[in-house]
Write a protein that holds these residues in place. Structure first.
Motif, PDB file in Angstrom:
ATOM      1  N   UNK A 155     -10.890 -11.241 -18.584  1.00  0.00           N
ATOM      2  CA  UNK A 155     -10.097 -10.176 -19.197  1.00  0.00           C
ATOM      3  C   UNK A 155     -10.193  -8.852 -18.427  1.00  0.00           C
ATOM      4  N   UNK A 156     -11.024  -8.801 -17.377  1.00  0.00           N
ATOM      5  CA  UNK A 156     -11.153  -7.569 -16.602  1.00  0.00           C
ATOM      6  C   UNK A 156     -10.046  -7.477 -15.551  1.00  0.00           C
ATOM      7  N   UNK A 157      -9.930  -6.318 -14.950  1.00  0.00           N
ATOM      8  CA  UNK A 157      -8.934  -6.115 -13.893  1.00  0.00           C
ATOM      9  C   UNK A 157      -9.452  -6.683 -12.575  1.00  0.00           C
ATOM     10  N   UNK A 158      -8.545  -6.889 -11.650  1.00  0.00           N
ATOM     11  CA  UNK A 158      -8.930  -7.370 -10.320  1.00  0.00           C
ATOM     12  C   UNK A 158      -9.911  -6.404  -9.666  1.00  0.00           C
ATOM     13  N   UNK A 159      -9.646  -5.100  -9.751  1.00  0.00           N
ATOM     14  CA  UNK A 159     -10.547  -4.129  -9.126  1.00  0.00           C
ATOM     15  C   UNK A 159     -11.926  -4.139  -9.782  1.00  0.00           C
ATOM     16  N   UNK A 160     -11.984  -4.343 -11.082  1.00  0.00           N
ATOM     17  CA  UNK A 160     -13.292  -4.451 -11.740  1.00  0.00           C
ATOM     18  C   UNK A 160     -14.029  -5.684 -11.222  1.00  0.00           C
ATOM     19  N   UNK A 161     -13.313  -6.799 -11.042  1.00  0.00           N
ATOM     20  CA  UNK A 161     -13.951  -8.014 -10.513  1.00  0.00           C
ATOM     21  C   UNK A 161     -14.436  -7.800  -9.079  1.00  0.00           C
ATOM     22  N   UNK A 174       1.059   5.119  -1.341  1.00  0.00           N
ATOM     23  CA  UNK A 174       0.926   4.005  -0.417  1.00  0.00           C
ATOM     24  C   UNK A 174       1.518   4.446   0.910  1.00  0.00           C
ATOM     25  N   UNK A 175       0.676   4.973   1.781  1.00  0.00           N
ATOM     26  CA  UNK A 175       1.124   5.520   3.050  1.00  0.00           C
ATOM     27  C   UNK A 175       0.515   4.754   4.200  1.00  0.00           C
ATOM     28  N   UNK A 176       1.245   4.714   5.288  1.00  0.00           N
ATOM     29  CA  UNK A 176       0.753   4.092   6.496  1.00  0.00           C
ATOM     30  C   UNK A 176       0.051   5.147   7.342  1.00  0.00           C
ATOM     31  N   UNK A 177      -1.115   4.811   7.826  1.00  0.00           N
ATOM     32  CA  UNK A 177      -1.877   5.694   8.708  1.00  0.00           C
ATOM     33  C   UNK A 177      -1.877   5.102  10.107  1.00  0.00           C
ATOM     34  N   UNK A 178      -1.708   5.956  11.093  1.00  0.00           N
ATOM     35  CA  UNK A 178      -1.760   5.547  12.492  1.00  0.00           C
ATOM     36  C   UNK A 178      -2.859   6.352  13.182  1.00  0.00           C
ATOM     37  N   UNK A 179      -3.695   5.660  13.946  1.00  0.00           N
ATOM     38  CA  UNK A 179      -4.786   6.336  14.635  1.00  0.00           C
ATOM     39  C   UNK A 179      -5.297   5.456  15.770  1.00  0.00           C
ATOM     40  N   UNK A 180      -6.145   6.024  16.603  1.00  0.00           N
ATOM     41  CA  UNK A 180      -6.801   5.275  17.657  1.00  0.00           C
ATOM     42  C   UNK A 180      -8.300   5.318  17.413  1.00  0.00           C
ATOM     43  N   UNK A 181      -8.977   4.215  17.754  1.00  0.00           N
ATOM     44  CA  UNK A 181     -10.420   4.144  17.566  1.00  0.00           C
ATOM     45  C   UNK A 181     -11.015   3.193  18.596  1.00  0.00           C
ATOM     46  N   UNK A 182     -12.282   3.401  18.859  1.00  0.00           N
ATOM     47  CA  UNK A 182     -13.002   2.563  19.813  1.00  0.00           C
ATOM     48  C   UNK A 182     -13.521   1.314  19.117  1.00  0.00           C
ATOM     49  N   UNK A 236      -8.313  -3.461   0.353  1.00  0.00           N
ATOM     50  CA  UNK A 236      -7.576  -4.368   1.225  1.00  0.00           C
ATOM     51  C   UNK A 236      -6.379  -3.649   1.824  1.00  0.00           C
ATOM     52  N   UNK A 237      -6.202  -3.868   3.119  1.00  0.00           N
ATOM     53  CA  UNK A 237      -5.111  -3.233   3.853  1.00  0.00           C
ATOM     54  C   UNK A 237      -4.357  -4.273   4.675  1.00  0.00           C
ATOM     55  N   UNK A 238      -3.139  -3.913   5.043  1.00  0.00           N
ATOM     56  CA  UNK A 238      -2.355  -4.667   6.018  1.00  0.00           C
ATOM     57  C   UNK A 238      -2.054  -3.716   7.148  1.00  0.00           C
ATOM     58  N   UNK A 239      -1.971  -4.245   8.339  1.00  0.00           N
ATOM     59  CA  UNK A 239      -1.686  -3.353   9.449  1.00  0.00           C
ATOM     60  C   UNK A 239      -1.592  -4.080  10.760  1.00  0.00           C
ATOM     61  N   UNK A 240      -1.729  -3.295  11.823  1.00  0.00           N
ATOM     62  CA  UNK A 240      -1.729  -3.863  13.169  1.00  0.00           C
ATOM     63  C   UNK A 240      -2.883  -3.251  13.960  1.00  0.00           C
ATOM     64  N   UNK A 254      -0.885  -4.761  -4.027  1.00  0.00           N
ATOM     65  CA  UNK A 254      -1.715  -5.284  -5.112  1.00  0.00           C
ATOM     66  C   UNK A 254      -2.960  -5.921  -4.503  1.00  0.00           C
ATOM     67  N   UNK A 255      -4.108  -5.472  -4.959  1.00  0.00           N
ATOM     68  CA  UNK A 255      -5.379  -5.991  -4.447  1.00  0.00           C
ATOM     69  C   UNK A 255      -5.456  -7.489  -4.752  1.00  0.00           C
ATOM     70  N   UNK A 256      -5.809  -8.319  -3.751  1.00  0.00           N
ATOM     71  CA  UNK A 256      -5.903  -9.768  -3.997  1.00  0.00           C
ATOM     72  C   UNK A 256      -7.107 -10.118  -4.864  1.00  0.00           C
ATOM     73  N   UNK A 257      -7.000 -11.224  -5.553  1.00  0.00           N
ATOM     74  CA  UNK A 257      -8.097 -11.707  -6.384  1.00  0.00           C
ATOM     75  C   UNK A 257      -9.283 -12.044  -5.472  1.00  0.00           C
ATOM     76  N   UNK A 258     -10.481 -11.547  -5.789  1.00  0.00           N
ATOM     77  CA  UNK A 258     -11.633 -11.817  -4.921  1.00  0.00           C
ATOM     78  C   UNK A 258     -12.126 -13.253  -5.053  1.00  0.00           C
ATOM     79  N   UNK A 259     -12.739 -13.743  -3.997  1.00  0.00           N
ATOM     80  CA  UNK A 259     -13.370 -15.065  -4.006  1.00  0.00           C
ATOM     81  C   UNK A 259     -14.688 -14.974  -4.772  1.00  0.00           C
ATOM     82  N   UNK A 260     -14.942 -15.923  -5.627  1.00  0.00           N
ATOM     83  CA  UNK A 260     -16.208 -15.950  -6.360  1.00  0.00           C
ATOM     84  C   UNK A 260     -17.274 -16.625  -5.512  1.00  0.00           C
TER      85      UNK A 260
END
Length: 184
Positions: A122-128, A5-13, A45-49, A96-102
């Motif tokens: 009974x499946x995992x969040x990522x499978x859903x 779980x690493x933070x990446x820093x970059x610039x983009x257009x 899913x990511x968090x950042x600025x 932790x990946x959030x539960x997806x909206x159905x």
């Protein structure tokens, strides 16, 4: 291989999508080396600025083993950024990946199929996430309806993961970043 779980820093257009023409949102395509540090090639899913403004978003696969980020108007304005600007971004995958909206049609199908619903729960969040992505990535209503019926059948028969679905789009070229409008 487990990704840290690493933070990446970059610039983009900041790019404006060519379609829809009246889009109020912009997007950024992540550099390949930034995507490579994420835990998966599919939706993540990511968090950042962005320009110092915090956000939480789900990155979409671009079909090239990378991702793209949809930047809504509110975030763009809070960061004081305009389409065409190069912006500083910082992001890290969520713990932790959030539960997806159905989607409503998928919810109705699960409500009408108790065995599929039990397997779904009974499946995992990522499978859903992958099941929903497979269903919602259908480009035609008839394909989507068939995928919903197939998903109910597969889940009811005990299948916990979508078979033969490449969530990155790389092998099927099913996903791609939006096409940028000229001049953005």
């Amino acid at each position: 291989m487990v990704k840290k779980n690493v933070t990446s820093r970059f610039e983009a257009k900041l790019l404006r999508p060519a379609e829809p023409r009246e889009a109020s949102w912009a997007f950024v395509v992540l550099p390949a080396e930034v995507s490579a540090r994420l835990p998966r090639r599919g939706r993540t899913t990511v968090e950042g600025t962005l320009g110092g403004q915090p956000f939480r978003a789900t990155l979409e696969p671009d079909g090239r083993l990378s991702h793209w980020l949809k930047v809504d108007q509110a975030l763009r304005e809070a960061a004081g950024a305009a389409v065409g600007d190069v912006v500083a971004l910082e992001l890290a995958p969520v713990a932790r990946e959030p539960e997806p909206q159905l989607p409503p049609d998928w919810r109705r199908a699960l409500d009408g199929a108790p065995a599929a619903r039990a397997a779904w729960e009974s499946t995992t969040t990522l499978a859903r996430v992958d099941w929903i992505h497979w269903i919602t990535s259908a480009r035609q209503a008839t394909t989507r309806a068939k995928r919903i019926a197939d998903a109910c059948s597969m889940l009811a028969s005990g299948k916990r993961r979508v078979c033969c679905f490449d969530p990155s789009g790389y092998y099927s070229k099913a996903f791609e970043a939006p096409v940028a409008a000229d001049g953005s």
